[in-house]
Design a protein around this motif. Structure first.
Motif, mmCIF file in Angstrom:
data_model
loop_
_atom_site.group_PDB
_atom_site.id
_atom_site.type_symbol
_atom_site.label_atom_id
_atom_site.label_comp_id
_atom_site.label_asym_id
_atom_site.label_seq_id
_atom_site.Cartn_x
_atom_site.Cartn_y
_atom_site.Cartn_z
ATOM 1 N N GLN A 7 0.846 -1.179 0.000
ATOM 2 C CA GLN A 7 0.000 0.000 0.000
ATOM 3 C C GLN A 7 0.891 1.242 0.000
ATOM 4 O O GLN A 7 1.795 1.364 0.810
ATOM 5 C CB GLN A 7 -0.885 0.023 1.256
ATOM 6 C CG GLN A 7 -1.732 -1.216 1.420
ATOM 7 C CD GLN A 7 -2.904 -1.265 0.449
ATOM 8 O OE1 GLN A 7 -3.037 -0.389 -0.385
ATOM 9 N NE2 GLN A 7 -3.726 -2.265 0.560
ATOM 10 N N THR A 8 0.629 2.144 -0.920
ATOM 11 C CA THR A 8 1.315 3.426 -0.940
ATOM 12 C C THR A 8 0.264 4.525 -0.926
ATOM 13 O O THR A 8 -0.927 4.262 -1.107
ATOM 14 C CB THR A 8 2.188 3.581 -2.204
ATOM 15 O OG1 THR A 8 1.327 3.639 -3.345
ATOM 16 C CG2 THR A 8 3.142 2.407 -2.355
ATOM 17 N N LEU A 9 0.696 5.748 -0.736
ATOM 18 C CA LEU A 9 -0.261 6.843 -0.670
ATOM 19 C C LEU A 9 -0.931 7.091 -2.020
ATOM 20 O O LEU A 9 -1.977 7.729 -2.087
ATOM 21 C CB LEU A 9 0.434 8.117 -0.184
ATOM 22 C CG LEU A 9 0.957 8.067 1.253
ATOM 23 C CD1 LEU A 9 1.466 9.442 1.660
ATOM 24 C CD2 LEU A 9 -0.119 7.607 2.224
ATOM 25 N N LYS A 56 -1.037 0.791 8.214
ATOM 26 C CA LYS A 56 -0.933 2.208 8.589
ATOM 27 C C LYS A 56 -1.235 3.122 7.402
ATOM 28 O O LYS A 56 -2.007 4.073 7.523
ATOM 29 C CB LYS A 56 0.476 2.494 9.136
ATOM 30 C CG LYS A 56 0.884 1.661 10.335
ATOM 31 C CD LYS A 56 2.249 2.064 10.866
ATOM 32 C CE LYS A 56 3.353 1.922 9.852
ATOM 33 N NZ LYS A 56 3.557 0.514 9.396
ATOM 34 N N THR A 57 -0.610 2.830 6.270
ATOM 35 C CA THR A 57 -0.820 3.653 5.087
ATOM 36 C C THR A 57 -2.269 3.591 4.633
ATOM 37 O O THR A 57 -2.880 4.616 4.297
ATOM 38 C CB THR A 57 0.107 3.194 3.948
ATOM 39 O OG1 THR A 57 1.464 3.262 4.397
ATOM 40 C CG2 THR A 57 -0.063 4.056 2.709
ATOM 41 N N TYR A 58 -2.821 2.413 4.627
ATOM 42 C CA TYR A 58 -4.218 2.227 4.227
ATOM 43 C C TYR A 58 -5.145 2.978 5.171
ATOM 44 O O TYR A 58 -6.136 3.594 4.756
ATOM 45 C CB TYR A 58 -4.529 0.732 4.232
ATOM 46 C CG TYR A 58 -5.801 0.354 3.531
ATOM 47 C CD1 TYR A 58 -6.150 0.929 2.305
ATOM 48 C CD2 TYR A 58 -6.647 -0.604 4.071
ATOM 49 C CE1 TYR A 58 -7.310 0.557 1.650
ATOM 50 C CE2 TYR A 58 -7.815 -0.978 3.434
ATOM 51 C CZ TYR A 58 -8.136 -0.395 2.206
ATOM 52 O OH TYR A 58 -9.286 -0.757 1.573
ATOM 53 N N LYS A 61 -5.040 6.625 4.280
ATOM 54 C CA LYS A 61 -5.800 6.859 3.054
ATOM 55 C C LYS A 61 -7.304 6.863 3.348
ATOM 56 O O LYS A 61 -8.059 7.675 2.803
ATOM 57 C CB LYS A 61 -5.485 5.779 2.025
ATOM 58 C CG LYS A 61 -4.179 5.968 1.294
ATOM 59 C CD LYS A 61 -4.272 7.033 0.220
ATOM 60 C CE LYS A 61 -5.136 6.605 -0.945
ATOM 61 N NZ LYS A 61 -5.158 7.623 -2.021
ATOM 62 N N ASP A 80 3.844 11.444 2.318
ATOM 63 C CA ASP A 80 4.765 10.358 2.652
ATOM 64 C C ASP A 80 6.087 11.002 3.055
ATOM 65 O O ASP A 80 6.687 11.746 2.267
ATOM 66 C CB ASP A 80 4.972 9.434 1.453
ATOM 67 C CG ASP A 80 5.718 8.155 1.824
ATOM 68 O OD1 ASP A 80 6.596 8.212 2.720
ATOM 69 O OD2 ASP A 80 5.441 7.106 1.237
ATOM 70 N N ASP A 127 2.749 9.815 6.660
ATOM 71 C CA ASP A 127 3.115 8.400 6.699
ATOM 72 C C ASP A 127 4.632 8.263 6.783
ATOM 73 O O ASP A 127 5.376 9.126 6.292
ATOM 74 C CB ASP A 127 2.606 7.717 5.434
ATOM 75 C CG ASP A 127 2.528 6.199 5.572
ATOM 76 O OD1 ASP A 127 2.554 5.704 6.722
ATOM 77 O OD2 ASP A 127 2.417 5.519 4.538
ATOM 78 N N ASN A 128 5.090 7.186 7.423
ATOM 79 C CA ASN A 128 6.538 6.904 7.518
ATOM 80 C C ASN A 128 7.319 8.069 8.120
ATOM 81 O O ASN A 128 8.390 8.446 7.627
ATOM 82 C CB ASN A 128 7.121 6.582 6.130
ATOM 83 C CG ASN A 128 6.483 5.385 5.478
ATOM 84 O OD1 ASN A 128 6.420 4.309 6.066
ATOM 85 N ND2 ASN A 128 5.978 5.551 4.270
#
Length: 331
Positions: A7-9, A56-58, A61, A80, A127-128
């Motif tokens: 999962q990415t932004l 976390k990323t999900y 989002k 990110d 994120d991150n």
């Protein structure tokens, strides 16, 4: 080969309105906080902590999606932190998403003015955030916290893989500065809810024991079980999914650790120092220091409480299986 779903932004492969019902408690808590936070008050930063693949990323989002649709008094800015190299970069990303013309030094005052003019509060979803902390010094962290502590300043909700000294050291700018929310491993009951397919439970349990209890693991196993019900084939596909990761992991270790891993992979029950010595033809002085390093790094674990005759075993069972198939020493 089954894809690993990172999962990415910018990921758009899921319908966020029909999101998997995991991490719901944290999601609801954060959304309710955003909605209820008074516009002119100093906001409490929140930190979401969970291992890679835990969602976390999900979650961020989903927050962005729900806030945009249901809370006109809030403007979510999703970033990110891999793209952040300074505190100023945070405000630059924010300015860009707000489409502002900057008149202040770093854009922060322009953001504050925009909030006042539009009666909307910015929520920074970062994120991150470990990348930001690792790349900047404590003075920059104090600068960020100082701005966030201003009444009506943007709200910060960040995600990180693990709690670090940047938030636990009493000299750190964000010491005791976050409300920390921990993502727990996914329970067996949640796996049933998350995937409504009628997988054979024994097949699922067989693969599930090899992987971290995360959303990413659920997605990987789901894809594999859709393709095959033969467990030998399914296990091979699972190993294939992680092959590049384990190959890079193995290659990153010094030669002696590679040697010890290759030996330990030959035994499912674990091996004592004596066993390892016999297999490697090396003396204790060459082996023991590395066993300690590997234990400290949680690469291996001791499976006996007694010092004498204690056995050592590779902690990651899927990594052990990968080593057995690809790098184990023929004895």
């Amino acid at each position: 080969m089954t894809d690993i779903y990172y999962q990415t932004l910018s990921f758009h492969g899921n319908d966020l309105e029909d999101a998997m019902p995991v991490n719901e408690e944290i999601f609801s808590s954060l959304f309710n906080y955003i909605v209820k936070e008074e516009q002119d008050k100093t906001a409490q930063p929140h930190l979401i902590v969970g291992e890679s693949g835990s969602g976390k990323t999900y979650l961020l989002k989903r927050l962005q999606d729900k806030v945009e649709k249901e809370t006109p008094m809030v403007f979510p800015v999703l970033i990110d932190a891999k793209a952040l190299f300074s505190t100023e970069d945070i405000w630059s990303h924010c300015v860009r998403q707000l489409e502002l013309t900057v008149s202040s030094a770093d854009g922060f005052d322009d953001i504050m003015l925009w909030q006042k003019t539009h009666a909307r509060r910015v929520v920074l979803l970062i994120d991150n955030i470990q990348y930001y902390f690792n790349r900047t010094d404590n003075a920059a962290h104090y600068n960020l916290r100082g701005k966030l502590n201003k009444p009506g300043a943007p709200v910060l909700i960040a995600a990180i893989n693990e709690v670090s000294a940047f938030v636990t050291d009493y000299k750190a700018a964000f010491f005791d500065g976050f409300k920390t929310l921990y993502i727990r491993p996914i329970s067996t009951d949640e796996t049933v809810i998350a995937f409504k397919q009628s997988f054979d439970k024994n097949n699922f349990d067989f693969l599930w024991k090899y992987v971290p209890k995360t959303i990413r693991s659920l997605r990987i196993i789901s894809g594999i079980l859709k393709e095959s019900s033969d467990m030998d084939t399914a296990l091979t596909k699972l190993i294939d999914c992680f092959y590049p990761y384990y190959q890079n992991k193995y290659d990153s270790y010094p030669l002696q650790i590679q040697r010890l891993l290759s030996v330990l992979a030959t035994s499912d029950e674990g091996m004592s120092l004596r066993d390892i010595r016999e297999k490697t033809k090396q003396d204790n002085g060459k082996i023991s220091p590395y066993l300690k390093i590997m234990t400290d790094q949680k690469l291996i674990e001791r499976i006996s409480k007694t010092q004498r005759g204690a056995k050592y075993k590779i902690g990651d069972s899927l990594f052990s299986l990968w080593l057995k198939r690809n790098a184990s020493i023929i004895l």
